[in-house]
Design a protein around this motif. Sequence first.
Motif, PDB file in Angstrom:
ATOM      1  N   SER A 131       3.165  15.017   8.705  1.00 45.30           N
ATOM      2  CA  SER A 131       3.100  14.569  10.099  1.00 45.30           C
ATOM      3  C   SER A 131       4.416  14.790  10.827  1.00 45.30           C
ATOM      4  O   SER A 131       4.583  14.342  11.957  1.00 45.30           O
ATOM      5  N   VAL A 132       5.358  15.478  10.190  1.00 45.15           N
ATOM      6  CA  VAL A 132       6.635  15.734  10.837  1.00 45.15           C
ATOM      7  C   VAL A 132       6.487  16.870  11.841  1.00 45.15           C
ATOM      8  O   VAL A 132       5.551  17.674  11.776  1.00 45.15           O
ATOM      9  N   THR A 133       7.429  16.924  12.754  1.00 46.93           N
ATOM     10  CA  THR A 133       7.509  18.051  13.689  1.00 46.93           C
ATOM     11  C   THR A 133       8.322  19.159  13.028  1.00 46.93           C
ATOM     12  O   THR A 133       9.308  18.891  12.335  1.00 46.93           O
ATOM     13  N   LEU A 134       7.917  20.396  13.238  1.00 45.56           N
ATOM     14  CA  LEU A 134       8.639  21.538  12.683  1.00 45.56           C
ATOM     15  C   LEU A 134       9.471  22.193  13.782  1.00 45.56           C
ATOM     16  O   LEU A 134       9.081  22.211  14.948  1.00 45.56           O
ATOM     17  N   GLN A 135      10.613  22.740  13.372  1.00 51.18           N
ATOM     18  CA  GLN A 135      11.513  23.391  14.324  1.00 51.18           C
ATOM     19  C   GLN A 135      11.956  24.740  13.770  1.00 51.18           C
ATOM     20  O   GLN A 135      12.322  24.854  12.615  1.00 51.18           O
ATOM     21  N   GLY A 136      11.939  25.771  14.591  1.00 52.44           N
ATOM     22  CA  GLY A 136      12.406  27.084  14.157  1.00 52.44           C
ATOM     23  C   GLY A 136      11.542  28.175  14.755  1.00 52.44           C
ATOM     24  O   GLY A 136      10.802  27.916  15.705  1.00 52.44           O
ATOM     25  N   ASN A 137      11.556  29.342  14.189  1.00 55.86           N
ATOM     26  CA  ASN A 137      12.465  29.825  13.162  1.00 55.86           C
ATOM     27  C   ASN A 137      12.782  31.296  13.379  1.00 55.86           C
ATOM     28  O   ASN A 137      12.868  32.074  12.446  1.00 55.86           O
ATOM     29  N   LEU A 138      12.969  31.675  14.643  1.00 57.69           N
ATOM     30  CA  LEU A 138      13.242  33.072  14.978  1.00 57.69           C
ATOM     31  C   LEU A 138      14.587  33.504  14.400  1.00 57.69           C
ATOM     32  O   LEU A 138      15.582  32.793  14.501  1.00 57.69           O
ATOM     33  N   ASP A 139      14.597  34.672  13.785  1.00 61.87           N
ATOM     34  CA  ASP A 139      15.838  35.252  13.278  1.00 61.87           C
ATOM     35  C   ASP A 139      16.829  35.385  14.434  1.00 61.87           C
ATOM     36  O   ASP A 139      16.520  36.012  15.454  1.00 61.87           O
ATOM     37  N   PRO A 140      18.036  34.815  14.340  1.00 65.49           N
ATOM     38  CA  PRO A 140      19.009  34.932  15.428  1.00 65.49           C
ATOM     39  C   PRO A 140      19.298  36.375  15.828  1.00 65.49           C
ATOM     40  O   PRO A 140      19.582  36.665  16.990  1.00 65.49           O
ATOM     41  N   ILE A 167       8.936  22.519  17.776  1.00 60.69           N
ATOM     42  CA  ILE A 167      10.055  22.799  18.670  1.00 60.69           C
ATOM     43  C   ILE A 167      10.472  24.247  18.438  1.00 60.69           C
ATOM     44  O   ILE A 167      10.909  24.615  17.340  1.00 60.69           O
ATOM     45  N   ALA A 168      10.300  25.080  19.439  1.00 61.59           N
ATOM     46  CA  ALA A 168      10.702  26.482  19.324  1.00 61.59           C
ATOM     47  C   ALA A 168      12.226  26.573  19.271  1.00 61.59           C
ATOM     48  O   ALA A 168      12.926  25.941  20.065  1.00 61.59           O
ATOM     49  N   ASN A 169      12.714  27.359  18.322  1.00 60.86           N
ATOM     50  CA  ASN A 169      14.161  27.455  18.155  1.00 60.86           C
ATOM     51  C   ASN A 169      14.474  28.690  17.323  1.00 60.86           C
ATOM     52  O   ASN A 169      13.577  29.342  16.796  1.00 60.86           O
ATOM     53  N   LEU A 170      15.743  28.982  17.197  1.00 60.27           N
ATOM     54  CA  LEU A 170      16.184  30.005  16.267  1.00 60.27           C
ATOM     55  C   LEU A 170      16.164  29.442  14.858  1.00 60.27           C
ATOM     56  O   LEU A 170      16.161  28.221  14.657  1.00 60.27           O
TER      57      LEU A 170
END
Length: 202
Positions: A131-140, A167-170
């Motif tokens: 149930s956690v939120t995931l964040q990531g994961n585009l290669d910088p 959460i969209a992120n690198l």
Amino acid sequence: KGSETHSKAKQWLYVYPEDSHELLKLLTTFITEYLIEQVVAGAQLLQIFESHCSCLNYDLFMKYCFPYLKQISRGVKDGLAKRQCPCVPLIIFAKDAHYVLDELTQIGYDVVGLDWTINHKQIRSLSEKSSVTLQGNLDPCALYAPKQDLEKLVKHMLEQFGTKRYIANLGHGIYPDVSIENVQLFIETVHRLSKQMINKSQ
């Protein structure tokens, strides 16, 4: 000096296990107290980094990292409650921790950050089981790509994660020579495509 293998530090884990735990207990105490004071001072979100998981195997991580990361999340929440401060979201980002992702979702953090090596099967499994939120994961390094390629990469990332509890992120920190225009394109593309995905699902 720095080391790519961290062999001197890892030597302690094998040769001085009790001393290693004592050191980690001290660090955990100071880190927890520091994070609590950050919230008291106004921080609205906390992210804890474990940057060298690639140097460890599963057994070493579970013995020397896992219990202390768990203590930090509990300690921050308990400490804020005692100070009568509302708890803020806690993010754990453990780079190269593909072998303990399931475990990381179970230790009290609200968000688990993923680096760019995590594949879509792992992402789907985490989304379904926790149930956690995931964040990531585009290669910088994707931020160096031409505009059309970058947009395709962002689209692929969003399709893997979906729009809920994400959460969209690198997948790690941004490099200093990346163009501001590409950073802006990344953010704008995330917003635009996310809205389109949400509208289609309604």
